[in-house]
Design a protein around this motif. Structure first.
Motif, PDB file in Angstrom:
ATOM      1  N   THR A  63      44.955  21.478 -31.245  1.00  0.00           N
ATOM      2  CA  THR A  63      44.597  21.065 -29.882  1.00  0.00           C
ATOM      3  C   THR A  63      45.858  20.939 -29.024  1.00  0.00           C
ATOM      4  OG1 THR A  63      42.754  19.845 -30.826  1.00  0.00           O
ATOM      5  CG2 THR A  63      43.311  19.325 -28.562  1.00  0.00           C
ATOM      6  N   GLN A  65      48.681  22.514 -29.503  1.00  0.00           N
ATOM      7  CA  GLN A  65      49.216  23.866 -29.274  1.00  0.00           C
ATOM      8  C   GLN A  65      48.426  24.598 -28.194  1.00  0.00           C
ATOM      9  OE1 GLN A  65      49.798  26.192 -32.819  1.00  0.00           O
ATOM     10  NE2 GLN A  65      50.640  24.473 -33.925  1.00  0.00           N
ATOM     11  N   ILE A  66      47.097  24.401 -28.220  1.00  0.00           N
ATOM     12  CA  ILE A  66      46.253  25.059 -27.197  1.00  0.00           C
ATOM     13  C   ILE A  66      46.542  24.466 -25.817  1.00  0.00           C
ATOM     14  CG2 ILE A  66      43.850  25.298 -26.392  1.00  0.00           C
ATOM     15  CD1 ILE A  66      43.098  25.695 -29.366  1.00  0.00           C
ATOM     16  N   LYS A  67      46.726  23.147 -25.782  1.00  0.00           N
ATOM     17  CA  LYS A  67      47.009  22.503 -24.487  1.00  0.00           C
ATOM     18  C   LYS A  67      48.331  22.980 -23.919  1.00  0.00           C
ATOM     19  CE  LYS A  67      43.909  18.668 -24.402  1.00  0.00           C
ATOM     20  NZ  LYS A  67      43.672  17.274 -24.653  1.00  0.00           N
ATOM     21  N   LEU A  69      49.282  25.928 -24.067  1.00  0.00           N
ATOM     22  CA  LEU A  69      49.007  27.245 -23.471  1.00  0.00           C
ATOM     23  C   LEU A  69      47.939  27.151 -22.366  1.00  0.00           C
ATOM     24  CD1 LEU A  69      48.927  29.344 -26.739  1.00  0.00           C
ATOM     25  CD2 LEU A  69      50.618  29.562 -24.945  1.00  0.00           C
ATOM     26  N   THR A  72      48.107  29.586 -19.419  1.00  0.00           N
ATOM     27  CA  THR A  72      47.589  30.926 -19.727  1.00  0.00           C
ATOM     28  C   THR A  72      46.069  30.919 -19.615  1.00  0.00           C
ATOM     29  OG1 THR A  72      49.396  31.169 -21.287  1.00  0.00           O
ATOM     30  CG2 THR A  72      47.576  32.703 -21.527  1.00  0.00           C
ATOM     31  N   GLU A  73      45.458  29.869 -20.179  1.00  0.00           N
ATOM     32  CA  GLU A  73      43.998  29.785 -20.147  1.00  0.00           C
ATOM     33  C   GLU A  73      43.492  29.658 -18.708  1.00  0.00           C
ATOM     34  OE1 GLU A  73      42.285  26.650 -22.490  1.00  0.00           O
ATOM     35  OE2 GLU A  73      40.285  27.507 -22.323  1.00  0.00           O
ATOM     36  N   GLN A  74      44.201  28.851 -17.921  1.00  0.00           N
ATOM     37  CA  GLN A  74      43.801  28.687 -16.514  1.00  0.00           C
ATOM     38  C   GLN A  74      43.817  30.029 -15.791  1.00  0.00           C
ATOM     39  OE1 GLN A  74      46.578  25.822 -15.040  1.00  0.00           O
ATOM     40  NE2 GLN A  74      45.282  24.077 -15.545  1.00  0.00           N
ATOM     41  N   LYS A  75      44.884  30.814 -16.060  1.00  0.00           N
ATOM     42  CA  LYS A  75      45.007  32.106 -15.373  1.00  0.00           C
ATOM     43  C   LYS A  75      43.885  33.048 -15.806  1.00  0.00           C
ATOM     44  CE  LYS A  75      49.837  32.397 -14.113  1.00  0.00           C
ATOM     45  NZ  LYS A  75      51.107  33.082 -14.309  1.00  0.00           N
ATOM     46  N   ILE A  76      43.613  33.077 -17.097  1.00  0.00           N
ATOM     47  CA  ILE A  76      42.577  34.004 -17.580  1.00  0.00           C
ATOM     48  C   ILE A  76      41.201  33.580 -17.062  1.00  0.00           C
ATOM     49  CG2 ILE A  76      41.986  33.081 -19.900  1.00  0.00           C
ATOM     50  CD1 ILE A  76      42.855  36.684 -19.434  1.00  0.00           C
ATOM     51  N   VAL A  77      40.974  32.269 -16.957  1.00  0.00           N
ATOM     52  CA  VAL A  77      39.695  31.772 -16.411  1.00  0.00           C
ATOM     53  C   VAL A  77      39.582  32.165 -14.933  1.00  0.00           C
ATOM     54  CG1 VAL A  77      38.428  29.663 -15.777  1.00  0.00           C
ATOM     55  CG2 VAL A  77      39.356  29.905 -18.066  1.00  0.00           C
ATOM     56  N   LEU A  78      40.697  32.028 -14.223  1.00  0.00           N
ATOM     57  CA  LEU A  78      40.700  32.395 -12.797  1.00  0.00           C
ATOM     58  C   LEU A  78      40.429  33.887 -12.629  1.00  0.00           C
ATOM     59  CD1 LEU A  78      41.418  31.717  -9.759  1.00  0.00           C
ATOM     60  CD2 LEU A  78      43.716  32.429 -10.325  1.00  0.00           C
ATOM     61  N   ILE A  79      41.163  34.720 -13.414  1.00  0.00           N
ATOM     62  CA  ILE A  79      40.996  36.176 -13.301  1.00  0.00           C
ATOM     63  C   ILE A  79      39.547  36.559 -13.601  1.00  0.00           C
ATOM     64  CG2 ILE A  79      41.669  38.397 -14.327  1.00  0.00           C
ATOM     65  CD1 ILE A  79      44.468  37.190 -14.749  1.00  0.00           C
ATOM     66  N   LYS A  80      39.034  35.992 -14.684  1.00  0.00           N
ATOM     67  CA  LYS A  80      37.660  36.301 -15.109  1.00  0.00           C
ATOM     68  C   LYS A  80      36.657  35.892 -14.012  1.00  0.00           C
ATOM     69  CE  LYS A  80      34.716  37.204 -18.510  1.00  0.00           C
ATOM     70  NZ  LYS A  80      34.529  38.504 -19.020  1.00  0.00           N
ATOM     71  N   ASP A  81      36.845  34.708 -13.470  1.00  0.00           N
ATOM     72  CA  ASP A  81      35.945  34.196 -12.431  1.00  0.00           C
ATOM     73  C   ASP A  81      35.969  35.109 -11.200  1.00  0.00           C
ATOM     74  OD1 ASP A  81      34.466  31.830 -11.102  1.00  0.00           O
ATOM     75  OD2 ASP A  81      36.168  32.154  -9.773  1.00  0.00           O
TER      76      ASP A  81
ATOM     77  N   LEU B  68      44.735  33.253 -27.264  1.00  0.00           N
ATOM     78  CA  LEU B  68      45.617  32.898 -26.143  1.00  0.00           C
ATOM     79  C   LEU B  68      46.995  33.539 -26.310  1.00  0.00           C
ATOM     80  CD1 LEU B  68      44.776  29.133 -25.565  1.00  0.00           C
ATOM     81  CD2 LEU B  68      44.579  30.943 -23.882  1.00  0.00           C
ATOM     82  N   THR B  82      43.944  38.908  -7.925  1.00  0.00           N
ATOM     83  CA  THR B  82      42.501  38.602  -7.932  1.00  0.00           C
ATOM     84  C   THR B  82      42.178  37.490  -6.933  1.00  0.00           C
ATOM     85  OG1 THR B  82      42.723  37.028  -9.758  1.00  0.00           O
ATOM     86  CG2 THR B  82      42.192  39.291 -10.349  1.00  0.00           C
ATOM     87  N   LEU B 187      38.269  23.781 -16.904  1.00  0.00           N
ATOM     88  CA  LEU B 187      38.408  24.734 -18.002  1.00  0.00           C
ATOM     89  C   LEU B 187      37.202  24.585 -18.927  1.00  0.00           C
ATOM     90  CD1 LEU B 187      42.162  24.302 -18.936  1.00  0.00           C
ATOM     91  CD2 LEU B 187      41.116  26.294 -17.905  1.00  0.00           C
TER      92      LEU B 187
END
Lengths: 174, 232
Positions: A63, A65-67, A69, A72-81, B68, B82, B187
């Motif tokens: 958890t 380690q994921i936090k 990153l 990165t997750e925020q950016k991918i969520v934004l791009i996807k959205d 990730l 985007t 998120l």
């Protein structure tokens, strides 16, 4: 030689002694089984607890380690959205792609006809062309058909004026 | 004398005394064994369930972490594009800037510009309508103008176009729709796997990266200057 001084009525019966011995043995075996079962259950419980706590520790570590990153997750969520929504907008029918139809008709009409007016909507492109003579009209029509770029061509109106020539309105669909 | 209606002689009968202890011991052991097995089984089953759930979560987290780490950084760099394509706020001004720039290139003369806010069928997407009236020498210029406006960011769609007057000066009445949408506010849960871009989204991304972006003027902070005395 031992002498049993107990009166006969106080002496236990023989079969009772045998049953007692059997019961004592069974009780001892049951005690053994109980102790072994208790040990096994406690052991299994301790092993499972240990594995659970180590899994939970790893869980927490992952958890963290994921936090780390999260950006990165925020950016991918934004791009996807954004892309999902852009895709929705782009997949809606609009007059955007009819602009190319008008462009193609203008190219095809060069030398044979003049595009006079056009109405582009999400369904089709209605184009009014003026042709000065029947030879050019034939050329224009054959060029349009030979181009093969249209799924459907409808003739919406056809008119002739002595001074203006032929006025034909087509509805093009691709 | 009797105890619970049983004569003292019968209770302290040597036969009964002889089998009483092993029978009692056996009975107690059976009861204890049942209690032990029941409680032990329940506790172990609970722990095993928790362990299974924890291992499942662990594998999901591992999967998410590796996903990730595997994300191509070049895709992440396109997040800004985007956001320009579908901004958070109304992008009418950016779109009008594009129309003026492209219109100038194509020698268009704008007669009227009007914006109207509109409702969309999509709950999470807002839209605004822009109506343009313009004139130019030939219809082809309008076609070039419209084709170029399809390749600008923020993305707009052409709703309806009416062009008239070929051969001489041509007039155009076009309606465009610009879109915007609120940013995602949270998120997904930490155990939810990363959703990668689908093929259609990859294609759109590579398309919009090549589109013309609005020019932003960034004003660098200026160093403080000495104030001149106006009375000297």
């Amino acid at each position: 030689m031992a002498v049993n001084l107990l009166p006969k009525e106080l002496r236990p019966k023989r079969y009772i002694v045998k049953i007692s011995k059997v019961l004592t043995n069974v009780a001892l075996i049951a005690l053994l089984v109980f102790v072994i079962s208790a040990a096994v259950i406690t052991g299994v419980f301790l092993v499972v607890s240990d594995r659970l706590s180590s899994s939970q520790e790893k869980h927490e570590e992952l958890t963290i380690q994921i936090k780390a990153l999260q950006e990165t997750e925020q950016k991918i969520v934004l791009i996807k959205d954004r892309l999902e929504k852009v895709n929705k907008m782009k997949s809606k029918a609009s007059a955007s792609e009819k602009v190319d139809i008008l462009g193609d008709v203008i190219k095809i009409s060069e030398g044979s006809a003049i595009v006079n007016s056009a109405t582009l909507s999400d369904k089709k492109a209605d184009v009014l062309v003026i042709v000065d003579g029947s030879l050019n009209l034939t050329k224009f029509l054959s060029d349009i058909i030979i181009s093969g770029g249209f799924k459907k061509i409808e003739m919406l109106s056809f008119g002739f004026e002595k001074d203006g020539g032929y006025k034909i309105e087509f509805g093009f669909t691709r | 004398m009797a105890i619970f209606g049983i004569s003292k002689y019968k209770i302290f009968n040597p036969n009964i005394k002889l089998i009483l202890f092993p029978t009692l011991l056996l009975g107690i052991l059976v009861v204890l064994f049942i209690v032990l097995v029941q409680n032990g089984y329940r506790s172990i089953a609970t722990e095993l369930d928790e362990l299974e759930a924890s291992q499942k979560t662990e594998s999901l987290l591992l999967q998410k972490l590796s996903s990730l780490r595997e994300i191509d950084p070049s895709i992440l760099d396109k997040a800004d594009v985007t956001l320009i394509a579908l901004p958070e706020g109304n992008p009418t001004n950016f779109f009008l800037t594009h129309t003026k720039r492209v219109g100038k290139d194509k020698d268009l003369k704008f007669l009227k510009m009007k914006t109207i806010s509109m409702a969309t069928s999509e709950e999470d997407i807002s839209a605004s309508e822009i109506r343009l009236e313009a004139e130019v020498g030939d219809i082809q210029s309008f076609v070039d103008f419209l084709q170029e406006l399809r390749k600008v960011l923020p993305i707009a769609s052409i709703d309806k176009v009416e062009i008239s007057g070929g051969g001489g000066a041509a007039n155009m009445d076009a309606t465009f729709i610009v879109y915007w949408s609120d940013l995602p506010t949270q998120l997904p849960p930490i155990t939810e796997p990363i959703r990668f871009l689908e093929d259609s989204e990859q294609i759109i991304l590579s398309e919009i990266v090549a589109y013309t972006k609005p020019k932003f003027v960034i004003l660098d902070p200026a160093a403080p200057t000495d104030r001149e005395n106006p009375f000297n």
